[in-house]
Write an enzyme that holds these catalytic residues in place. Structure first.
Site, mmCIF file in Angstrom:
data_model
loop_
_atom_site.group_PDB
_atom_site.id
_atom_site.type_symbol
_atom_site.label_atom_id
_atom_site.label_comp_id
_atom_site.label_asym_id
_atom_site.label_seq_id
_atom_site.Cartn_x
_atom_site.Cartn_y
_atom_site.Cartn_z
ATOM 1 N N ASP A 313 -21.252 -1.369 -20.408
ATOM 2 C CA ASP A 313 -21.661 -1.114 -19.029
ATOM 3 C C ASP A 313 -22.303 0.263 -18.995
ATOM 4 O O ASP A 313 -22.518 0.889 -20.038
ATOM 5 C CB ASP A 313 -20.470 -1.210 -18.073
ATOM 6 C CG ASP A 313 -20.860 -1.800 -16.723
ATOM 7 O OD1 ASP A 313 -21.687 -1.166 -16.031
ATOM 8 O OD2 ASP A 313 -20.355 -2.872 -16.362
ATOM 9 N N HIS A 383 -27.016 -2.204 -15.959
ATOM 10 C CA HIS A 383 -25.755 -1.602 -16.421
ATOM 11 C C HIS A 383 -25.876 -1.036 -17.836
ATOM 12 O O HIS A 383 -24.952 -1.165 -18.646
ATOM 13 C CB HIS A 383 -24.623 -2.636 -16.371
ATOM 14 C CG HIS A 383 -24.193 -2.980 -14.972
ATOM 15 N ND1 HIS A 383 -23.365 -2.166 -14.223
ATOM 16 C CD2 HIS A 383 -24.487 -4.035 -14.185
ATOM 17 C CE1 HIS A 383 -23.164 -2.727 -13.032
ATOM 18 N NE2 HIS A 383 -23.841 -3.852 -12.980
ATOM 19 N N GLU A 448 -26.612 -7.312 -10.918
ATOM 20 C CA GLU A 448 -26.853 -6.043 -10.226
ATOM 21 C C GLU A 448 -28.035 -5.246 -10.773
ATOM 22 O O GLU A 448 -27.988 -4.023 -10.865
ATOM 23 C CB GLU A 448 -25.571 -5.196 -10.237
ATOM 24 C CG GLU A 448 -24.452 -5.827 -9.434
ATOM 25 C CD GLU A 448 -23.233 -4.925 -9.294
ATOM 26 O OE1 GLU A 448 -22.579 -4.969 -8.250
ATOM 27 O OE2 GLU A 448 -22.929 -4.183 -10.262
ATOM 28 N N TRP A 591 -11.796 -5.319 -13.088
ATOM 29 C CA TRP A 591 -12.755 -4.213 -13.180
ATOM 30 C C TRP A 591 -11.961 -2.911 -13.124
ATOM 31 O O TRP A 591 -11.038 -2.767 -12.325
ATOM 32 C CB TRP A 591 -13.764 -4.291 -12.040
ATOM 33 C CG TRP A 591 -14.597 -5.531 -12.105
ATOM 34 C CD1 TRP A 591 -14.446 -6.672 -11.377
ATOM 35 C CD2 TRP A 591 -15.707 -5.760 -12.971
ATOM 36 N NE1 TRP A 591 -15.392 -7.594 -11.736
ATOM 37 C CE2 TRP A 591 -16.188 -7.066 -12.706
ATOM 38 C CE3 TRP A 591 -16.351 -4.987 -13.941
ATOM 39 C CZ2 TRP A 591 -17.286 -7.621 -13.388
ATOM 40 C CZ3 TRP A 591 -17.440 -5.539 -14.608
ATOM 41 C CH2 TRP A 591 -17.899 -6.826 -14.333
ATOM 42 N N GLU A 593 -12.546 0.522 -12.598
ATOM 43 C CA GLU A 593 -12.806 1.807 -11.945
ATOM 44 C C GLU A 593 -11.528 2.473 -11.451
ATOM 45 O O GLU A 593 -11.367 3.690 -11.520
ATOM 46 C CB GLU A 593 -13.765 1.614 -10.763
ATOM 47 C CG GLU A 593 -15.210 1.375 -11.160
ATOM 48 C CD GLU A 593 -15.540 -0.097 -11.258
ATOM 49 O OE1 GLU A 593 -16.718 -0.452 -11.145
ATOM 50 O OE2 GLU A 593 -14.604 -0.907 -11.466
#
Length: 638
Positions: A313, A383, A448, A591, A593
């Site tokens: 990513d 990404h 994205e 995910w 984060e």
């Protein structure tokens, strides 16, 4: 551990600007005066208006990296603090994890020193504590089975065997029992083993019956007072049957009275969906090999059969590619003085981490022994901020810097379809991947890509004119069609996120797409002919907050996702009957984060991961939230 010399505390005022404002206070606890410094923090709530700060100067931002300096001449004596406010945010903060995730100071000497951070507080209204998310539950049948089986007609006994031992088992069946013993001991280190290879007078015999009429993942358990018979047709069904026995006997031991072991009757079981997946993002945060293997153990315990490994990513490229060693040197190293600046959770000390090819072989073999298929993902064309820093030759040198930004705030982060070296790079990457991963699928991301990407690239504009391509998503489709051809040549199928269908997409044959943006997308993909896995953020993203309370940790872009909602969500939803054959299954997504600690991981992933396991396995008519809630407290965690 040495006490912090500096601490950054923060609060959010909903009325402080169009999207509210942060108030930050830096405390000098070092015992010495502090001056001539800069402050960096990382946060998912990003600053987009550099002028909207008070008592500080905003210097720069790179995605979630923010750097400030105090007013000229400011000196903080020991015990003093400096307060400044930051408005001009790209969205409001909704939860306590939307503030600073890490921080450090750069001193006048150039040295970087760590700063401890505190959770974000809420100003101006009451900050309610998170609610209880799981009821006590109710049991009609006292069996500790996760997920609940397709059919069960069994009577609980008043006692339970000390051990289950094989009788007349083949060498292959003995090996399967040994594998299940090892799995159970790894997950529950202090609990008594549920199986033994040696006969025990305090135990109950376990016999095996090979039954070709059963599906590959199906099994049948038949109980009597002196033996259990496990019928199966393949090694997968046999493992699932052994796992169910291990769950029931372990539950009866650790919660005597609440759970019991069957004395008569049958369990006839098979999965609802063929794709029962769990995804793990190891780019935002790095997970050591042992943690990855433990997660796979947990997946096997809940009868998942797919581990979707998100290896690359913007934050880092984690997979060793021998043709491009820079990917796992430059492409994973983040720090104040490194080419890749700190991101979420990174501080004064440089961080790295990647999986060597030997690590990959070890993890793939571990998963395979538990009937879990590892589906690797390299996320392309978007990404790729880390990739392009590691391999700048993949960029169009004439493209204006920061000509587009991703939704996460990374500038110019997509592999350029018009750079010929891009395809040479991917050919070599795929050559190495197919040697490491036996999965029939390689996941290529495809999500994205910012609308407007590449349009400032002279090479891209030339390609668009030559090929009659219109816009970013036309370019993306052109690119992904080349990628699909590469995979076809290597005998692999393409998996991707739902945006792979944008701009004309790729051929539906041998392509599987994951509907993540919303449930309706899955139906649209099926109508276009794609095989579909449902993984909508509104139900199956395990980084989402579980309650609306400000003190609840997690992300909120997809709304609030309590465990009861993850459990009740029906992937088939509004799928027309004629399209249901295109729905291959469901998948949880982790995910990373917000997962800066094991505590946060376990709080957000459980009990929603076993809830999704039951959605993947158990028939709709057999699901029961109260029963699930009564059993799920036995779940192993990371």
């Amino acid at each position: 551990m040495k006490p912090a010399d500096y601490r950054l505390e923060s609060s959010w005022n909903p009325g402080g600007g169009p999207h509210g404002a942060f108030t930050f206070t830096l405390f000098n606890l070092s015992g010495a005066a502090l001056s001539g410094f800069k402050l960096v923090y990382t946060s998912l709530t990003r600053v987009i208006d550099a002028t909207a700060c008070a008592n500080a100067t905003f210097l720069r931002r790179n995605a979630n990296f923010h750097e400030f300096e105090p007013p000229a001449g400011l000196t903080l004596a020991a015990g003093e603090s400096w307060t400044f406010t930051v408005a001009g945010l790209h969205r409001p903060a909704r939860h306590c994890t939307d503030g600073a995730k890490s921080a450090y100071l750069t001193l006048s000497s150039g040295k970087h020193v760590p700063v401890a951070v505190s959770d974000l507080l809420l100003e101006g209204r009451v900050s309610e504590p998170p609610p209880v998310l799981l009821p006590e539950g109710r049991l009609d049948l006292p069996f500790a089975l996760q997920p609940w089986p397709a059919e069960i007609d069994a009577k609980p006994g008043d006692s339970f065997p000390v051990i289950l031992y094989p009788e007349g088992a083949s060498a292959d069946e003995l090996s399967a029992i040994s594998t299940c013993i090892s799995l159970t001991r790894r997950l529950f280190e202090s609990d008594h083993s549920v199986f033994n290879l040696v006969t025990s007078p305090q135990g109950r015999a376990l016999t095996f019956n090979k039954d070709a009429s059963l599906d590959a993942e199906a099994y049948r358990l038949t109980f009597s007072a002196d033996r259990v018979t496990l019928s199966y047709s393949s090694s997968a069904g046999r493992q699932y049957g052994l796992t169910s026995l291990a769950q029931m006997l372990n539950g009866a031991r650790v919660s005597q009275g609440k759970f019991r072991f069957p004395v008569s009757g049958t369990i006839s079981d098979h999965p609802r969906y063929s794709w029962r997946g769990c995804h793990l993002d190891v780019s935002r945060q790095f997970y050591p090999v042992d943690d990855v293997k433990r997660l796979i153990d947990i997946l096997a315990w809940f009868k998942f059969n797919i581990f979707h490994w998100h290896l690359t990513d913007d934050e880092a490229w984690r997979l060793e590619i021998k043709a491009y060693p820079q990917l796992t040197t430059t492409g994973v190293l983040r720090g104040p003085d490194e080419p890749l600046l700190p991101q979420l959770g990174n501080g004064a000390e440089p961080v790295d981490g990647f999986y060597s090819q030997d690590d990959v072989r070890d993890i793939v073999a571990h998963a395979s022994s538990l009937h879990v298929e590892v589906v690797p993902e390299i996320d392309i064309p978007g990404h790729n901020a880390a990739t392009l820093v590691a391999l700048p030759e993949l960029t169009d040198g004439q493209e204006a810097p920061e000509s587009y930004h991703s939704v996460q705030g990374y500038p110019n982060n997509a592999l350029n379809p018009a750079v010929p070296l891009t395809y040479e790079f991917l050919e070599k990457v795929f050559d190495e991947m197919v040697e490491l991963f036996p999965s029939s699928y390689i996941h290529i991301g495809g999500d994205e890509v910012a609308n407007g990407s590449w349009l400032a690239s002279p090479l891209a504009r030339k390609l668009m004119a030559e090929e009659g391509i219109s816009g970013t998503f036309g370019l993306q489709s052109y690119f992904l069609k080349q990628v699909k051809t590469m995979l076809d040549k290597r005998g692999r199928k393409l998996a991707g996120w739902n945006e792979v269908a944008h701009g004309g997409g790729v051929a539906a044959k041998d392509s599987l797409l994951m509907a993540w943006e919303n449930p309706q997308v899955g139906i649209e993909l099926a109508e276009q002919g794609y095989d579909v896995v449902m993984t909508p953020g509104q139900a199956y993203y395990l980084d989402m907050v579980q309650a609306e309370a400000f003190q609840e940790p997690g992300a909120s872009w997809a709304g609030t996702v309590p465990p009861a909602h993850s459990y009740a969500y029906e992937a088939a939803g509004e799928f027309p009957e004629e399209l249901k054959h295109k729905l291959k299954g469901v998948q949880a997504c982790i995910w990373s984060e917000h997962f800066l600690s094991r505590g946060y991981f376990n709080r957000l992933v459980f009990p929603r991961l076993p809830a999704i396991a039951e959605a993947a396995w158990t028939p709709k008519a057999s699901k029961d939230w109260d029963r699930f809630a009564a059993i799920v407290t036995l779940s192993p965690k990371l």
